[in-house]
Design a protein around this motif. Structure first.
Motif, PDB file in Angstrom:
ATOM      1  N   ARG A 115     -51.727  59.399  46.941  1.00 55.05           N
ATOM      2  CA  ARG A 115     -52.475  58.801  48.055  1.00 55.05           C
ATOM      3  C   ARG A 115     -52.964  57.393  47.698  1.00 55.05           C
ATOM      4  O   ARG A 115     -52.925  56.485  48.523  1.00 55.05           O
ATOM      5  CB  ARG A 115     -53.680  59.681  48.392  1.00 55.05           C
ATOM      6  CG  ARG A 115     -53.344  61.075  48.891  1.00 55.05           C
ATOM      7  CD  ARG A 115     -53.011  61.102  50.346  1.00 55.05           C
ATOM      8  NE  ARG A 115     -54.146  60.750  51.177  1.00 55.05           N
ATOM      9  CZ  ARG A 115     -54.082  60.660  52.501  1.00 55.05           C
ATOM     10  NH1 ARG A 115     -52.952  60.886  53.132  1.00 55.05           N
ATOM     11  NH2 ARG A 115     -55.155  60.326  53.203  1.00 55.05           N
ATOM     12  N   ALA A 116     -53.424  57.232  46.466  1.00 57.87           N
ATOM     13  CA  ALA A 116     -53.969  55.936  46.046  1.00 57.87           C
ATOM     14  C   ALA A 116     -52.895  54.860  45.948  1.00 57.87           C
ATOM     15  O   ALA A 116     -53.189  53.669  46.052  1.00 57.87           O
ATOM     16  CB  ALA A 116     -54.678  56.078  44.700  1.00 57.87           C
ATOM     17  N   ALA A 117     -51.633  55.279  45.740  1.00 62.47           N
ATOM     18  CA  ALA A 117     -50.539  54.317  45.563  1.00 62.47           C
ATOM     19  C   ALA A 117     -50.024  53.752  46.878  1.00 62.47           C
ATOM     20  O   ALA A 117     -49.196  52.828  46.871  1.00 62.47           O
ATOM     21  CB  ALA A 117     -49.393  54.976  44.809  1.00 62.47           C
ATOM     22  N   ARG A 118     -50.477  54.265  48.010  1.00 64.34           N
ATOM     23  CA  ARG A 118     -49.999  53.751  49.289  1.00 64.34           C
ATOM     24  C   ARG A 118     -50.401  52.286  49.478  1.00 64.34           C
ATOM     25  O   ARG A 118     -51.492  51.877  49.067  1.00 64.34           O
ATOM     26  CB  ARG A 118     -50.567  54.591  50.446  1.00 64.34           C
ATOM     27  CG  ARG A 118     -50.023  56.014  50.500  1.00 64.34           C
ATOM     28  CD  ARG A 118     -50.624  56.762  51.675  1.00 64.34           C
ATOM     29  NE  ARG A 118     -52.075  56.818  51.571  1.00 64.34           N
ATOM     30  CZ  ARG A 118     -52.879  57.117  52.583  1.00 64.34           C
ATOM     31  NH1 ARG A 118     -52.383  57.361  53.781  1.00 64.34           N
ATOM     32  NH2 ARG A 118     -54.188  57.147  52.403  1.00 64.34           N
ATOM     33  N   PRO A 119     -49.553  51.488  50.103  1.00 65.66           N
ATOM     34  CA  PRO A 119     -49.885  50.073  50.297  1.00 65.66           C
ATOM     35  C   PRO A 119     -51.007  49.883  51.311  1.00 65.66           C
ATOM     36  O   PRO A 119     -51.309  50.777  52.110  1.00 65.66           O
ATOM     37  CB  PRO A 119     -48.564  49.483  50.809  1.00 65.66           C
ATOM     38  CG  PRO A 119     -47.851  50.641  51.450  1.00 65.66           C
ATOM     39  CD  PRO A 119     -48.218  51.838  50.635  1.00 65.66           C
ATOM     40  N   ALA A 120     -51.615  48.710  51.273  1.00 61.06           N
ATOM     41  CA  ALA A 120     -52.674  48.383  52.231  1.00 61.06           C
ATOM     42  C   ALA A 120     -52.105  48.365  53.644  1.00 61.06           C
ATOM     43  O   ALA A 120     -50.923  48.087  53.857  1.00 61.06           O
ATOM     44  CB  ALA A 120     -53.281  47.031  51.880  1.00 61.06           C
ATOM     45  N   ASP A 121     -52.953  48.689  54.613  1.00 62.93           N
ATOM     46  CA  ASP A 121     -52.546  48.640  56.019  1.00 62.93           C
ATOM     47  C   ASP A 121     -53.717  48.103  56.843  1.00 62.93           C
ATOM     48  O   ASP A 121     -54.745  47.699  56.298  1.00 62.93           O
ATOM     49  CB  ASP A 121     -52.099  50.025  56.506  1.00 62.93           C
ATOM     50  CG  ASP A 121     -53.142  51.107  56.263  1.00 62.93           C
ATOM     51  OD1 ASP A 121     -54.355  50.802  56.368  1.00 62.93           O
ATOM     52  OD2 ASP A 121     -52.772  52.254  55.971  1.00 62.93           O
ATOM     53  N   ALA A 122     -53.540  48.113  58.160  1.00 60.95           N
ATOM     54  CA  ALA A 122     -54.573  47.546  59.027  1.00 60.95           C
ATOM     55  C   ALA A 122     -55.887  48.294  58.925  1.00 60.95           C
ATOM     56  O   ALA A 122     -56.968  47.701  59.025  1.00 60.95           O
ATOM     57  CB  ALA A 122     -54.081  47.554  60.481  1.00 60.95           C
ATOM     58  N   GLU A 123     -55.830  49.610  58.718  1.00 63.79           N
ATOM     59  CA  GLU A 123     -57.044  50.415  58.623  1.00 63.79           C
ATOM     60  C   GLU A 123     -57.682  50.358  57.240  1.00 63.79           C
ATOM     61  O   GLU A 123     -58.877  50.585  57.085  1.00 63.79           O
ATOM     62  CB  GLU A 123     -56.733  51.879  58.972  1.00 63.79           C
ATOM     63  CG  GLU A 123     -56.266  52.086  60.412  1.00 63.79           C
ATOM     64  CD  GLU A 123     -57.319  51.656  61.410  1.00 63.79           C
ATOM     65  OE1 GLU A 123     -58.521  51.894  61.162  1.00 63.79           O
ATOM     66  OE2 GLU A 123     -56.946  51.063  62.445  1.00 63.79           O
ATOM     67  N   HIS A 124     -56.875  50.085  56.228  1.00 68.24           N
ATOM     68  CA  HIS A 124     -57.368  49.987  54.845  1.00 68.24           C
ATOM     69  C   HIS A 124     -56.819  48.703  54.232  1.00 68.24           C
ATOM     70  O   HIS A 124     -55.904  48.733  53.401  1.00 68.24           O
ATOM     71  CB  HIS A 124     -56.938  51.204  54.022  1.00 68.24           C
ATOM     72  CG  HIS A 124     -57.478  52.499  54.525  1.00 68.24           C
ATOM     73  ND1 HIS A 124     -56.858  53.225  55.522  1.00 68.24           N
ATOM     74  CD2 HIS A 124     -58.607  53.190  54.189  1.00 68.24           C
ATOM     75  CE1 HIS A 124     -57.557  54.309  55.773  1.00 68.24           C
ATOM     76  NE2 HIS A 124     -58.626  54.313  54.990  1.00 68.24           N
ATOM     77  N   PRO A 125     -57.361  47.562  54.640  1.00 65.48           N
ATOM     78  CA  PRO A 125     -56.797  46.271  54.207  1.00 65.48           C
ATOM     79  C   PRO A 125     -56.901  46.007  52.718  1.00 65.48           C
ATOM     80  O   PRO A 125     -56.170  45.170  52.181  1.00 65.48           O
ATOM     81  CB  PRO A 125     -57.616  45.248  55.009  1.00 65.48           C
ATOM     82  CG  PRO A 125     -58.889  45.960  55.363  1.00 65.48           C
ATOM     83  CD  PRO A 125     -58.501  47.391  55.549  1.00 65.48           C
TER      84      PRO A 125
END
Length: 337
Positions: free
Chosen positions: A59-69
């Motif tokens: 889960r922590a390795a996911r890239p940044a996105d609009a909800e979690h910049p």
């Protein structure tokens, strides 16, 4: 610490604890030992914990996105906290329950030799996993002691497995002593006492992990020596007249956010300020690769103090006025790291 190293430690612990848990349940069924049942529960909880840590890493390795910049690195710290809760609630709670029941209603252990065989094998397996975790931990320990190194570490995976395995080794020793003494002294109640000791070991381990996880989860700054070096880099840049404030925060083991409020000399141009900011960001990242994001604000000391005062509660402003009136160059806000 590299993610692949963390995963190696977790996979080793997952395999070892799965085999150990199966053998302990078999021994608990054959012997009726409360201490052995507590150890089986302990190994089951540890197995589940390793699975949760792997999930947390994914889960922590996911890239940044609009909800979690700023990325998902804090997910890892959350799942470490869940692991601590499980150790306390399930592992320690059930071990204490079975131990108290066995103390209240003691029963002799049957086929004790089975317990000795299983506990002996478990010690071998746990020792092997512990060595793997300890070697990885030593790579990042430096000159600090165990507790200090764990508290300074921003990668909780390896020290979580190391703590779990250390608790497991102590628990195995308690279980072995409980089985032996209950037979040697003909006091079945000691088997229950051993189960209670195992529960207390797990509770202590869980409390330490929970404390460290909540500290990381709520936003820890980088190490003091790293903060000092970043300040040095910023202050050394041409055109920088002073550092108003620096804030840092770990969003993951190797994901650090740095914000700087800098005062620049009045005579330099806007283009010079832009070049200085770019140079500062580049040099910080080169010196400290874990710093993924650097935000620099160009602001005079007076403007920074005024903005800081605006953030303070209205009732606090005798102290605030003192900050505004303080001589240039003095600390403006001692609450900020």
């Amino acid at each position: 610490m590299a993610v692949h190293a963390s995963k190696t430690v977790i996979y080793a612990a997952l395999l070892g604890n799965t085999l150990i848990a199966i053998s302990k349940y078999g021994a608990a069924w054959l012997t009726g030992s409360a201490a052995m049942l507590s150890e089986a529960i302990h190994s089951t909880v540890d197995t589940g914990n390793q699975a949760l840590l792997l999930y947390g890493l994914k889960r922590a390795a996911r890239p940044a996105d609009a909800e979690h910049p700023l990325g998902h690195g804090l997910q890892l710290y959350f799942w470490v906290f869940v692991v601590a809760v499980l150790i306390f609630g399930v592992g320690a709670g059930l071990s204490l329950y079975h131990g108290i029941e066995k103390v209240r209603h003691p029963q002799p252990i049957e086929n004790a030799y089975v317990s000795y065989i299983v506990l002996g094998l478990a010690i071998v397996f746990e020792a092997a996993v512990w060595v793997v975790a300890f070697r990885e931990f030593r790579r990042s320990q430096g000159d600090f002691g165990w507790v200090s190194a764990m508290r300074r570490s921003k990668d909780p995976v390896v020290f979580t497995v190391l703590l779990e395995d250390s608790a497991a080794m102590l628990g195995l020793a308690a279980a072995m002593a409980g089985v032996f003494l209950s037979q040697a002294l003909d006091l079945p109640v000691l088997d229950g006492v051993a189960s209670i000791i195992i529960g207390l070991i797990l509770a202590t381990t869980a409390a330490f992990l929970a404390y460290e996880a909540q500290s990381l989860l709520t936003g820890e700054a980088i190490a003091p020596e790293t903060r000092a070096d970043i300040r040095r880099i910023a202050a050394a840049e041409s055109g920088v007249a002073g550092i108003n404030e620096m804030l840092t925060m770990h969003f993951g083991p190797r994901e650090v956010l740095v914000t700087l409020s800098l005062e620049f000399a009045d005579q330099i141009s806007a283009a010079d300020v832009e070049n200085a900011v770019s140079a500062i960001e580049r040099r910080i990242r080169m010196a400290h690769p874990e710093v993924l994001r650097v935000f620099v604000e160009a602001q005079s000391l007076l403007a920074h103090r005024t903005a800081a005062l605006a953030r303070l509660p209205q009732t606090a402003d005798a102290r605030g006025r003192n900050l505004v009136e303080a001589p240039s160059g003095t600390a403006t806000n001692q609450r900020l790291r």
